[in-house]
Structure formats: structure tokens, C-alpha cells
Design a protein around this motif. Structure first.
Motif, PDB file in Angstrom:
ATOM      1  N   LEU A   1       0.820  -1.209   0.000  1.00  0.00           N
ATOM      2  CA  LEU A   1       0.000   0.000   0.000  1.00  0.00           C
ATOM      3  C   LEU A   1       0.857   1.264   0.000  1.00  0.00           C
ATOM      4  CD1 LEU A   1      -2.744   1.378   0.191  1.00  0.00           C
ATOM      5  CD2 LEU A   1      -2.666   1.055   2.677  1.00  0.00           C
TER       6      LEU A   1
ATOM      7  N   GLN B   1       0.825   4.034  -2.957  1.00  0.00           N
ATOM      8  CA  GLN B   1       0.379   5.381  -2.599  1.00  0.00           C
ATOM      9  C   GLN B   1       1.383   6.426  -3.074  1.00  0.00           C
ATOM     10  OE1 GLN B   1      -2.687   6.152  -0.984  1.00  0.00           O
ATOM     11  NE2 GLN B   1      -2.082   8.185  -1.710  1.00  0.00           N
TER      12      GLN B   1
ATOM     13  N   ASP C   1       0.514  10.010  -4.908  1.00  0.00           N
ATOM     14  CA  ASP C   1       1.001  11.286  -4.382  1.00  0.00           C
ATOM     15  C   ASP C   1       1.813  12.043  -5.425  1.00  0.00           C
ATOM     16  OD1 ASP C   1      -0.208  10.591  -2.010  1.00  0.00           O
ATOM     17  OD2 ASP C   1       1.662   9.940  -1.031  1.00  0.00           O
TER      18      ASP C   1
ATOM     19  N   PRO D   1      -6.087  14.964  -3.416  1.00  0.00           N
ATOM     20  CA  PRO D   1      -5.557  13.783  -2.728  1.00  0.00           C
ATOM     21  C   PRO D   1      -6.374  12.538  -3.068  1.00  0.00           C
ATOM     22  CG  PRO D   1      -5.651  15.652  -1.240  1.00  0.00           C
ATOM     23  CD  PRO D   1      -6.353  16.075  -2.492  1.00  0.00           C
ATOM     24  N   PHE D   2      -5.659  11.448  -3.167  1.00  0.00           N
ATOM     25  CA  PHE D   2      -6.299  10.197  -3.578  1.00  0.00           C
ATOM     26  C   PHE D   2      -5.835   9.087  -2.665  1.00  0.00           C
ATOM     27  CE2 PHE D   2      -6.571   6.300  -6.097  1.00  0.00           C
ATOM     28  CZ  PHE D   2      -7.894   6.361  -6.541  1.00  0.00           C
ATOM     29  N   ASN D   3      -6.801   8.358  -2.069  1.00  0.00           N
ATOM     30  CA  ASN D   3      -6.492   7.267  -1.154  1.00  0.00           C
ATOM     31  C   ASN D   3      -6.541   5.945  -1.914  1.00  0.00           C
ATOM     32  OD1 ASN D   3      -6.128   5.517   0.956  1.00  0.00           O
ATOM     33  ND2 ASN D   3      -8.059   5.999   1.998  1.00  0.00           N
ATOM     34  N   VAL D   4      -5.378   5.367  -2.146  1.00  0.00           N
ATOM     35  CA  VAL D   4      -5.276   4.135  -2.923  1.00  0.00           C
ATOM     36  C   VAL D   4      -5.992   2.967  -2.246  1.00  0.00           C
ATOM     37  CG1 VAL D   4      -3.631   2.401  -3.736  1.00  0.00           C
ATOM     38  CG2 VAL D   4      -3.147   4.828  -4.065  1.00  0.00           C
ATOM     39  N   ALA D   5      -6.064   2.986  -0.914  1.00  0.00           N
ATOM     40  CA  ALA D   5      -6.663   1.871  -0.185  1.00  0.00           C
ATOM     41  C   ALA D   5      -8.113   1.626  -0.579  1.00  0.00           C
ATOM     42  CB  ALA D   5      -6.565   2.117   1.315  1.00  0.00           C
ATOM     43  N   THR D   6      -8.787   2.649  -1.098  1.00  0.00           N
ATOM     44  CA  THR D   6     -10.187   2.467  -1.507  1.00  0.00           C
ATOM     45  C   THR D   6     -10.312   1.531  -2.710  1.00  0.00           C
ATOM     46  OG1 THR D   6     -10.105   4.412  -2.959  1.00  0.00           O
ATOM     47  CG2 THR D   6     -10.788   4.767  -0.674  1.00  0.00           C
TER      48      THR D   6
END
Length: 418
Positions: free
Chosen positions: A385, A389, A393, A404-409
Motif C-alpha cells: 500500500l 500510494q 502522491d 488527494p487520492f487514497n489508494v486503499a479504496t
């Protein structure tokens, strides 16, 4: 017409022999036939098999035979007799023929069911279901060596999958194939996935990693005519790239900025990576962003190495992975699991250099010398992760993502990750 027990017994015995393909041996029917008379209330039983008596067969299936429209009456001597049917001789013959035909049809039907069952079962195991078809989009890069190994060794087929390989020109094109339903699974660099997800062009889930960069794998090179020999000469140059918004131009832009070049003035020319070296040789482009095995091919053609895009900020950055539509991940988890297991077997195999070189020659179309000289990154077995990420970023930093982007989603619940 009256038939006593002895006559009935004889006829049943003849029928058994006829159905079992046993030649009639009338010498066996004689004075001892009365010993085989069924007890009161018992029914004569016939064992059905699908071949002769000497064949190796499954256990016989007992089938009860009974007289149709039979009624028992006591004769004057106290002997049991059976009145089959009243009427004329022709009527009685017709009814006997119909009754016999009904028995034969029932017996043959049972035989066909029994025989078909054992032919279907074979060794006693249920017949295998047909494999699930998966259309998988790939690029002809070393990144997919583990996938090609799984194809070559039939790991996917053994997992119940029929893989149809679809070669695409770029990661974003593969993602569009998922959006349109042309593909079921796609190999893509991470920027193409994140862009589609962030702009709501698609709803995707990352199911496995593909490749992590190491020095020498991804390069910015200048044409063999030496019109582009230093990074600070990048202004107004025509540079080939697989697509905009891919890992290629993302890492090239970040490294050019560090080297004092001007990425904003570059003319990016999108094309298939396989066409880039010939295009440089013809003078159609001044440089190109290439991944292996095309870096080695360009080097042998006299191209100039300008920037190693796997250094500095991009050292061992996650480059690519395998992605599916979120709806497929939700509705067909067993298919996703089968793909992951088969792919992971390929990942284990390509840690061996000899295996990699064989895959490069067979599936990427390079010769043995080029396959030996190719610089290879790593083929991770689990998603990291933090590393992935980093890509998101960097895209935000280069304004490739709106925020901003949350890869975990994009990760599946419970998916193994390091």
C-alpha cells in the motif's frame, strides 16, 4: 390363458438370459426349476448390467418385474395359476406383445441410464465444468512475464480459467477496455487506474501487483541521430510515450524537472512502444520513454540514454498491477481468487533467471542475446500500500489528479498486502 408358476419361472429366466447376452442353455431348465419358485408375495428380480457377464461392471441394479393385470386364483389341485388376460387369441397375443414391449422398453431405458452414468462419471469423479473465459489486456513488456509464465504452464487452465490474451498499446487503453466491457482483467500502470477512478470514469479494484521498478528498467532515450543528447535539451522535443497520464510520462516529467529540463514545452507523441525505436530511426521523434525489453533494443540500435527513470524519487517505485471492475470483484470472487492463485504461481517461477529469459524470447519476441541483457525489476507477490500510494502522491504533485487520492479504496477487503 392360464400360466402356472413353472411356466412363468421359465419365461422370466429366458428374459434374464436374453437381456444379459447369455446364450440360451435349455439344459439348465429342467427338473430343478421348481426349486427356484419364489415364495408367496415375493417378486422375481432381474439384475441389469451394461455388458456381458464376463465384463467388469459396477454393482448390478435390481429391477423388479411384475405381471400386468395379473390375478391369482387357486386351481382345483390347490396350485397357483395366473390369468393374464381374457379375450380372443389375437387379442391375448396383442396384449402379451404390448406387455413384453413395455418391459423391454423399461429395461433398455434403465440400461441406457446406467451406461450413460458410468460413461459420464468415468473414474467415478464428476465431469469438470467448462473453464471460465477471461479476456485479459496486456502490454508486451517484461512486467507481465509472470502472467505469461502462468499461461505457458497452464496455471490458469488448472485453476478453471480460459485466458484470452488481448495485447493493448497502453495502460489507459487497457482500463478503457474494462470500462467498455471489452476486457475482464487488465494489466496497467497505476496512473491509468487512478485517473479513471478519481474522475469516476470507472469503478475499479486492484487485485494483484505486477512490477516494481529498479534502475535501468525505464529510460528516457534520445534518437540514434544524436539530436537529443542531454536532459536540458528537452524543450520543444518530440518524445514518444505510450499515452498521457501513464507511468512513463509521469516519471519522465518528474525526473526532467530534477535534471533542469522543461517538461511543459515537450511535444508528447503517443504511440505503441514497439513502434518507438523504428520511429526514432526514421527521424519521426527525437526521443522516447521506453521500458524493457525495448530499452535494450534501443541501446543496440544506437539510442542515447538520457535519464534512468527508476532513480532518485522514483527508486523502486511500484509501476503496474492487475485491475478489474469493482462489480466483477463483488459478483465473481471465486474467479478473482483463481486468477490470483494462478498468477502467483507464475510470480514464483519468474524469480528464476532462466525461466524469465525463456518467457522473454517466447512471448516478447526478443532474441536470446537481448533476453540475457534485459534489466529486470522485481515481481512482487503482494500489494504494498505504501509503495502504490507514492504513485498517487506523485500524480497529485504533478497535477495529474484533481486532489488527494487514497489508494486503499481500490483494494479488496482482506487482500494480502505487505
Amino acid at each position: 390363458m392360464e400360466i402356472d408358476d413353472s411356466e412363468l419361472d421359465r419365461r422370466l429366466t429366458d428374459l434374464r438370459r436374453a437381456l444379459s447376452h447369455v446364450p440360451r442353455d435349455r439344459d439348465r431348465i429342467g427338473s430343478d426349476h421348481t426349486a427356484r419358485r419364489p415364495r408367496s408375495g415375493d417378486r422375481e428380480r432381474l439384475a441389469l448390467t451394461s455388458a456381458g457377464p464376463d465384463a467388469q461392471q459396477p454393482d448390478a441394479i435390481p429391477v423388479s418385474l411384475r405381471l400386468v393385470r395379473s390375478r391369482q386364483k387357486v386351481a382345483s389341485r390347490g396350485e397357483a395359476t395366473h390369468d393374464i388376460a381374457p379375450g380372443t387369441g389375437r387379442d391375448r397375443l396383442k396384449r402379451r406383445q404390448q406387455a413384453a414391449a413395455a418391459v423391454v422398453v423399461a429395461v433398455l431405458t434403465a440400461l441406457s441410464v446406467v451406461g450413460g452414468f458410468f460413461l459420464y462419471r468415468g473414474s467415478g469423479q464428476p465431469a469438470e465444468s467448462p473453464p471460465t473465459l477471461l479476456r485479459v489486456g496486456v502490454l508486451p513488456l517484461v512486467d507481465v512475464a509472470a502472467f505469461y509464465r502462468a499461461v505457458d504452464q497452464e496455471y490458469f487452465r488448472k485453476a478453471g480459467l480460459e485466458v484470452q490474451v488481448v495485447t493493448v498499446a497502453s495502460g489507459p487503453e487497457a482500463v478503457r477496455g474494462l470500462e467498455t466491457g471489452r476486457l475482464d482483467v487488465a494489466f496497467s500502470s497505476y496512473p491509468g487506474m487512478f485517473m479513471a477512478q478519481a474522475t469516476h470514469a470507472a469503478d475499479l479494484k486492484i487485485i494483484a501487483p505486477a512490477y516494481t521498478a529498479k534502475p535501468g528498467h525505464l529510460m528516457l532515450v534520445g534518437a540514434p541521430n544524436h539530436s537529443f543528447t542531454r536532459p536540458d535539451q528537452a524543450a520543444h522535443k518530440r518524445i514518444g510515450v505510450t499515452s498521457r497520464g501513464s507511468i512513463s510520462d509521469l516519471l519522465a516529467i518528474s525526473e526532467l524537472q530534477q535534471a533542469g529540463g522543461d517538461p511543459a514545452s515537450i511535444t508528447w507523441v503517443t504511440m505503441d512502444m514497439r513502434a518507438m525505436v523504428p520511429a526514432m530511426q526514421r527521424g519521426q521523434i527525437d526521443g522516447a520513454v521506453l521500458a524493457e525489453p525495448f530499452v535494450t533494443t534501443a541501446d543496440k540500435a544506437g539510442a542515447v540514454k538520457l535519464l534512468d527513470l527508476g532513480l532518485d524519487l522514483n527508486f523502486e517505485i511500484a509501476m503496474s498491477g492487475w485491475v478489474v471492475p469493482a462489480r466483477s470483484a463483488a459478483t465473481r470472487p471465486e474467479v478473482i481468487d483463481a486468477f490470483q492463485r494462478a498468477l502467483n504461481r507464475g510470480v514464483g517461477d519468474v524469480q528464476n533467471r532462466d525461466v524469465r529469459e525463456q518467457i522473454f524470447q517466447q512471448y516478447l519476441g526478443v532474441d536470446a542475446t537481448t533476453a540475457r541483457d534485459v534489466r529486470v525489476g522485481s515481481f512482487p507477490a503482494h500489494l504494498d500500500l505504501g509503495d502504490i500510494q507514492r504513485v498517487a502522491d506523485l500524480m497529485v504533485q504533478q497535477k495529474m489528479l484533481p486532489g488527494p487520492f487514497n489508494v486503499a479504496t481500490m483494494f479488496l477487503p482482506g487482500l494480502p498486502r505487505s
